[in-house]
Motif scaffolding. Structure first.
Motif, PDB file in Angstrom:
ATOM      1  N   ASN A 117       8.256   5.615  -1.407  1.00 42.63           N
ATOM      2  CA  ASN A 117       8.728   4.634  -0.442  1.00 42.63           C
ATOM      3  C   ASN A 117      10.042   5.211   0.072  1.00 42.63           C
ATOM      4  OD1 ASN A 117      10.041   2.539   0.864  1.00 42.63           O
ATOM      5  ND2 ASN A 117       9.112   0.975  -0.435  1.00 42.63           N
ATOM      6  N   ASP A 118      10.014   5.852   1.233  1.00 36.49           N
ATOM      7  CA  ASP A 118      11.177   6.568   1.755  1.00 36.49           C
ATOM      8  C   ASP A 118      12.393   5.669   1.919  1.00 36.49           C
ATOM      9  OD1 ASP A 118       9.745   8.908   1.816  1.00 36.49           O
ATOM     10  OD2 ASP A 118       9.179   8.709   3.914  1.00 36.49           O
ATOM     11  N   GLU A 119      12.183   4.406   2.262  1.00 38.81           N
ATOM     12  CA  GLU A 119      13.306   3.493   2.448  1.00 38.81           C
ATOM     13  C   GLU A 119      14.044   3.278   1.129  1.00 38.81           C
ATOM     14  OE1 GLU A 119      11.977  -0.115   4.340  1.00 38.81           O
ATOM     15  OE2 GLU A 119      10.939   1.008   5.905  1.00 38.81           O
ATOM     16  N   LEU A 120      13.317   3.101   0.038  1.00 39.44           N
ATOM     17  CA  LEU A 120      13.950   2.876  -1.262  1.00 39.44           C
ATOM     18  C   LEU A 120      14.463   4.172  -1.870  1.00 39.44           C
ATOM     19  CD1 LEU A 120      11.507   0.272  -2.863  1.00 39.44           C
ATOM     20  CD2 LEU A 120      13.696  -0.142  -1.720  1.00 39.44           C
ATOM     21  N   ALA A 121      13.817   5.273  -1.590  1.00 37.40           N
ATOM     22  CA  ALA A 121      14.238   6.564  -2.129  1.00 37.40           C
ATOM     23  C   ALA A 121      15.422   7.129  -1.347  1.00 37.40           C
ATOM     24  CB  ALA A 121      13.082   7.553  -2.102  1.00 37.40           C
ATOM     25  N   ASP A 122      15.803   6.434  -0.283  1.00 36.23           N
ATOM     26  CA  ASP A 122      16.903   6.865   0.584  1.00 36.23           C
ATOM     27  C   ASP A 122      16.660   8.277   1.104  1.00 36.23           C
ATOM     28  OD1 ASP A 122      19.295   6.462   1.974  1.00 36.23           O
ATOM     29  OD2 ASP A 122      20.478   7.437   0.415  1.00 36.23           O
ATOM     30  N   LYS A 123      15.418   8.516   1.426  1.00 33.40           N
ATOM     31  CA  LYS A 123      15.038   9.824   1.970  1.00 33.40           C
ATOM     32  C   LYS A 123      15.146   9.738   3.489  1.00 33.40           C
ATOM     33  CE  LYS A 123      11.230  13.077   2.027  1.00 33.40           C
ATOM     34  NZ  LYS A 123       9.802  13.212   1.871  1.00 33.40           N
ATOM     35  N   ASN A 124      16.128  10.376   4.034  1.00 33.71           N
ATOM     36  CA  ASN A 124      16.363  10.312   5.472  1.00 33.71           C
ATOM     37  C   ASN A 124      15.584  11.397   6.188  1.00 33.71           C
ATOM     38  OD1 ASN A 124      18.158   8.133   5.343  1.00 33.71           O
ATOM     39  ND2 ASN A 124      19.803   9.507   4.705  1.00 33.71           N
ATOM     40  N   LEU A 180       7.175   5.098  12.682  1.00 35.31           N
ATOM     41  CA  LEU A 180       8.266   4.134  12.630  1.00 35.31           C
ATOM     42  C   LEU A 180       8.336   3.442  11.268  1.00 35.31           C
ATOM     43  CD1 LEU A 180       7.841   2.551  16.168  1.00 35.31           C
ATOM     44  CD2 LEU A 180       9.326   4.452  15.479  1.00 35.31           C
ATOM     45  N   ARG A 181       7.168   3.160  10.724  1.00 39.29           N
ATOM     46  CA  ARG A 181       7.104   2.514   9.410  1.00 39.29           C
ATOM     47  C   ARG A 181       5.719   2.749   8.816  1.00 39.29           C
ATOM     48  NH1 ARG A 181       8.922  -3.579   7.877  1.00 39.29           N
ATOM     49  NH2 ARG A 181       8.883  -3.213   5.657  1.00 39.29           N
ATOM     50  N   ARG A 182       5.683   2.997   7.522  1.00 35.30           N
ATOM     51  CA  ARG A 182       4.410   3.154   6.818  1.00 35.30           C
ATOM     52  C   ARG A 182       4.108   1.862   6.076  1.00 35.30           C
ATOM     53  NH1 ARG A 182       4.168   7.532   2.809  1.00 35.30           N
ATOM     54  NH2 ARG A 182       6.149   6.664   2.184  1.00 35.30           N
ATOM     55  N   TYR A 183       2.843   1.434   6.138  1.00 33.04           N
ATOM     56  CA  TYR A 183       2.417   0.233   5.446  1.00 33.04           C
ATOM     57  C   TYR A 183       1.502   0.551   4.264  1.00 33.04           C
ATOM     58  CZ  TYR A 183       4.316  -2.255   9.436  1.00 33.04           C
ATOM     59  OH  TYR A 183       5.163  -2.747  10.389  1.00 33.04           O
ATOM     60  N   GLU A 192      -0.306   4.157   2.242  1.00 34.38           N
ATOM     61  CA  GLU A 192      -0.425   5.610   2.165  1.00 34.38           C
ATOM     62  C   GLU A 192      -1.356   5.961   1.018  1.00 34.38           C
ATOM     63  OE1 GLU A 192       0.528   9.528   3.367  1.00 34.38           O
ATOM     64  OE2 GLU A 192       1.257   7.694   4.280  1.00 34.38           O
ATOM     65  N   LYS A 193      -2.456   6.657   1.316  1.00 26.67           N
ATOM     66  CA  LYS A 193      -3.436   7.077   0.307  1.00 26.67           C
ATOM     67  C   LYS A 193      -3.848   5.924  -0.603  1.00 26.67           C
ATOM     68  CE  LYS A 193      -2.089  11.870   0.393  1.00 26.67           C
ATOM     69  NZ  LYS A 193      -1.702  13.053  -0.328  1.00 26.67           N
ATOM     70  N   GLY A 194      -4.064   4.759   0.001  1.00 26.68           N
ATOM     71  CA  GLY A 194      -4.528   3.598  -0.746  1.00 26.68           C
ATOM     72  C   GLY A 194      -3.438   2.784  -1.409  1.00 26.68           C
ATOM     73  N   ILE A 195      -2.195   3.227  -1.308  1.00 21.70           N
ATOM     74  CA  ILE A 195      -1.068   2.525  -1.939  1.00 21.70           C
ATOM     75  C   ILE A 195      -0.310   1.750  -0.874  1.00 21.70           C
ATOM     76  CG2 ILE A 195       1.087   2.812  -3.247  1.00 21.70           C
ATOM     77  CD1 ILE A 195      -1.423   3.664  -4.804  1.00 21.70           C
ATOM     78  N   PHE A 196      -0.073   0.457  -1.145  1.00 19.67           N
ATOM     79  CA  PHE A 196       0.698  -0.374  -0.228  1.00 19.67           C
ATOM     80  C   PHE A 196       2.178  -0.041  -0.354  1.00 19.67           C
ATOM     81  CE2 PHE A 196      -3.093  -2.948  -1.105  1.00 19.67           C
ATOM     82  CZ  PHE A 196      -3.538  -3.173   0.185  1.00 19.67           C
ATOM     83  N   ILE A 197       2.825   0.182   0.779  1.00 15.46           N
ATOM     84  CA  ILE A 197       4.256   0.466   0.815  1.00 15.46           C
ATOM     85  C   ILE A 197       4.973  -0.849   1.120  1.00 15.46           C
ATOM     86  CG2 ILE A 197       6.071   1.860   1.900  1.00 15.46           C
ATOM     87  CD1 ILE A 197       3.898   3.578   0.563  1.00 15.46           C
ATOM     88  N   ASN A 198       6.069  -1.122   0.435  1.00 13.45           N
ATOM     89  CA  ASN A 198       6.840  -2.356   0.637  1.00 13.45           C
ATOM     90  C   ASN A 198       5.987  -3.594   0.414  1.00 13.45           C
ATOM     91  OD1 ASN A 198       9.265  -1.111   1.285  1.00 13.45           O
ATOM     92  ND2 ASN A 198       8.698  -0.912   3.438  1.00 13.45           N
ATOM     93  N   GLN A 199       5.102  -3.576  -0.569  1.00 12.31           N
ATOM     94  CA  GLN A 199       4.215  -4.706  -0.785  1.00 12.31           C
ATOM     95  C   GLN A 199       4.942  -5.945  -1.278  1.00 12.31           C
ATOM     96  OE1 GLN A 199       1.299  -3.319  -3.510  1.00 12.31           O
ATOM     97  NE2 GLN A 199       2.631  -3.323  -5.279  1.00 12.31           N
ATOM     98  N   ASN A 200       6.150  -5.798  -1.800  1.00 11.50           N
ATOM     99  CA  ASN A 200       6.905  -6.965  -2.265  1.00 11.50           C
ATOM    100  C   ASN A 200       7.688  -7.638  -1.151  1.00 11.50           C
ATOM    101  OD1 ASN A 200       6.001  -6.573  -4.877  1.00 11.50           O
ATOM    102  ND2 ASN A 200       7.693  -5.191  -5.362  1.00 11.50           N
ATOM    103  N   ASN A 201       7.686  -7.046   0.022  1.00  9.65           N
ATOM    104  CA  ASN A 201       8.417  -7.604   1.150  1.00  9.65           C
ATOM    105  C   ASN A 201       7.482  -8.515   1.937  1.00  9.65           C
ATOM    106  OD1 ASN A 201       9.999  -8.179   3.317  1.00  9.65           O
ATOM    107  ND2 ASN A 201      10.249  -6.069   4.013  1.00  9.65           N
ATOM    108  N   ASN A 202       7.582  -9.810   1.701  1.00 10.81           N
ATOM    109  CA  ASN A 202       6.679 -10.767   2.337  1.00 10.81           C
ATOM    110  C   ASN A 202       7.281 -11.428   3.565  1.00 10.81           C
ATOM    111  OD1 ASN A 202       4.649 -10.341   0.468  1.00 10.81           O
ATOM    112  ND2 ASN A 202       5.522 -11.808  -0.966  1.00 10.81           N
ATOM    113  N   THR A 203       8.419 -10.947   4.011  1.00  9.06           N
ATOM    114  CA  THR A 203       9.033 -11.569   5.177  1.00  9.06           C
ATOM    115  C   THR A 203       8.317 -11.151   6.440  1.00  9.06           C
ATOM    116  OG1 THR A 203      10.629  -9.774   5.344  1.00  9.06           O
ATOM    117  CG2 THR A 203      11.312 -11.727   4.093  1.00  9.06           C
TER     118      THR A 203
END
Length: 160
Positions: A51-58, A136-139, A141-152
């Motif tokens: 999860n690039d956002e959480l890994a702070d991978k710019n 712009l954003r990944r939802y 990837e390879k069957g894995i949900f990205i940011n699945q805890n973000n329900n907003t």
């Protein structure tokens, strides 16, 4: 597809003990089968989905459509091999449809990708045109949900 391969695609970190229990076999049989798959090139490697956002991978990822003129005696293969040797390139695939090669590339920022396309990809003999699409954003990837805890719900409210 083999049940062992399906389990490994879901989670390559399953231990041989866990896999053996799920497949109702022995750890030794699982280890032997995995080694066989690796030796035959069926399993080519193992990777991590970040999860690039959480890994702070710019980094910036782009999907690049490339139209090419196939070369005599080798078709698209030599062009694909040339393209896949660049460090920025993560994947290259031959496609059907409106373009020939699909390239996934990553770089430090938009400018890095833009320069890669302009100075490296588009100058290769046989490349007719490119079209670059930035992720712009990944939802998923390879069957894995990205940011699945973000329900907003990030959509704006629209009023009449």
């Amino acid at each position: 597809m083999d049940s062992l391969l399906q389990l490994l695609k879901q989670n390559a970190r399953f231990t041989n003990q866990q896999l053996a229990a799920m497949l109702d076999t022995t750890e030794g049989a699982v280890a032997e089968k995995i080694k066989e798959y690796e030796n035959k090139g069926i399993i080519m490697g193992y990777s991590v989905i970040l999860n690039d956002e959480l890994a702070d991978k710019n980094t910036v990822t782009a999907f690049i459509e490339i139209r090419v003129t196939p070369q005599r005696d080798c078709g698209f293969d030599d062009l694909a091999k040339t393209i896949m040797m660049y460090d920025e390139v993560e994947s290259v695939s031959l496609m059907s449809g409106g373009y020939d090669l699909a390239v996934t590339a990553s770089g430090a920022d938009l400018k890095t990708i833009a320069l890669f396309v302009a100075q490296k990809l588009s100058t290769i003999d046989g490349v007719i045109s490119t079209a670059t699409h930035f992720v712009l954003r990944r939802y998923k990837e390879k069957g894995i949900f990205i940011n699945q805890n973000n329900n907003t719900d990030e959509r704006s409210m629209v009023s009449p």
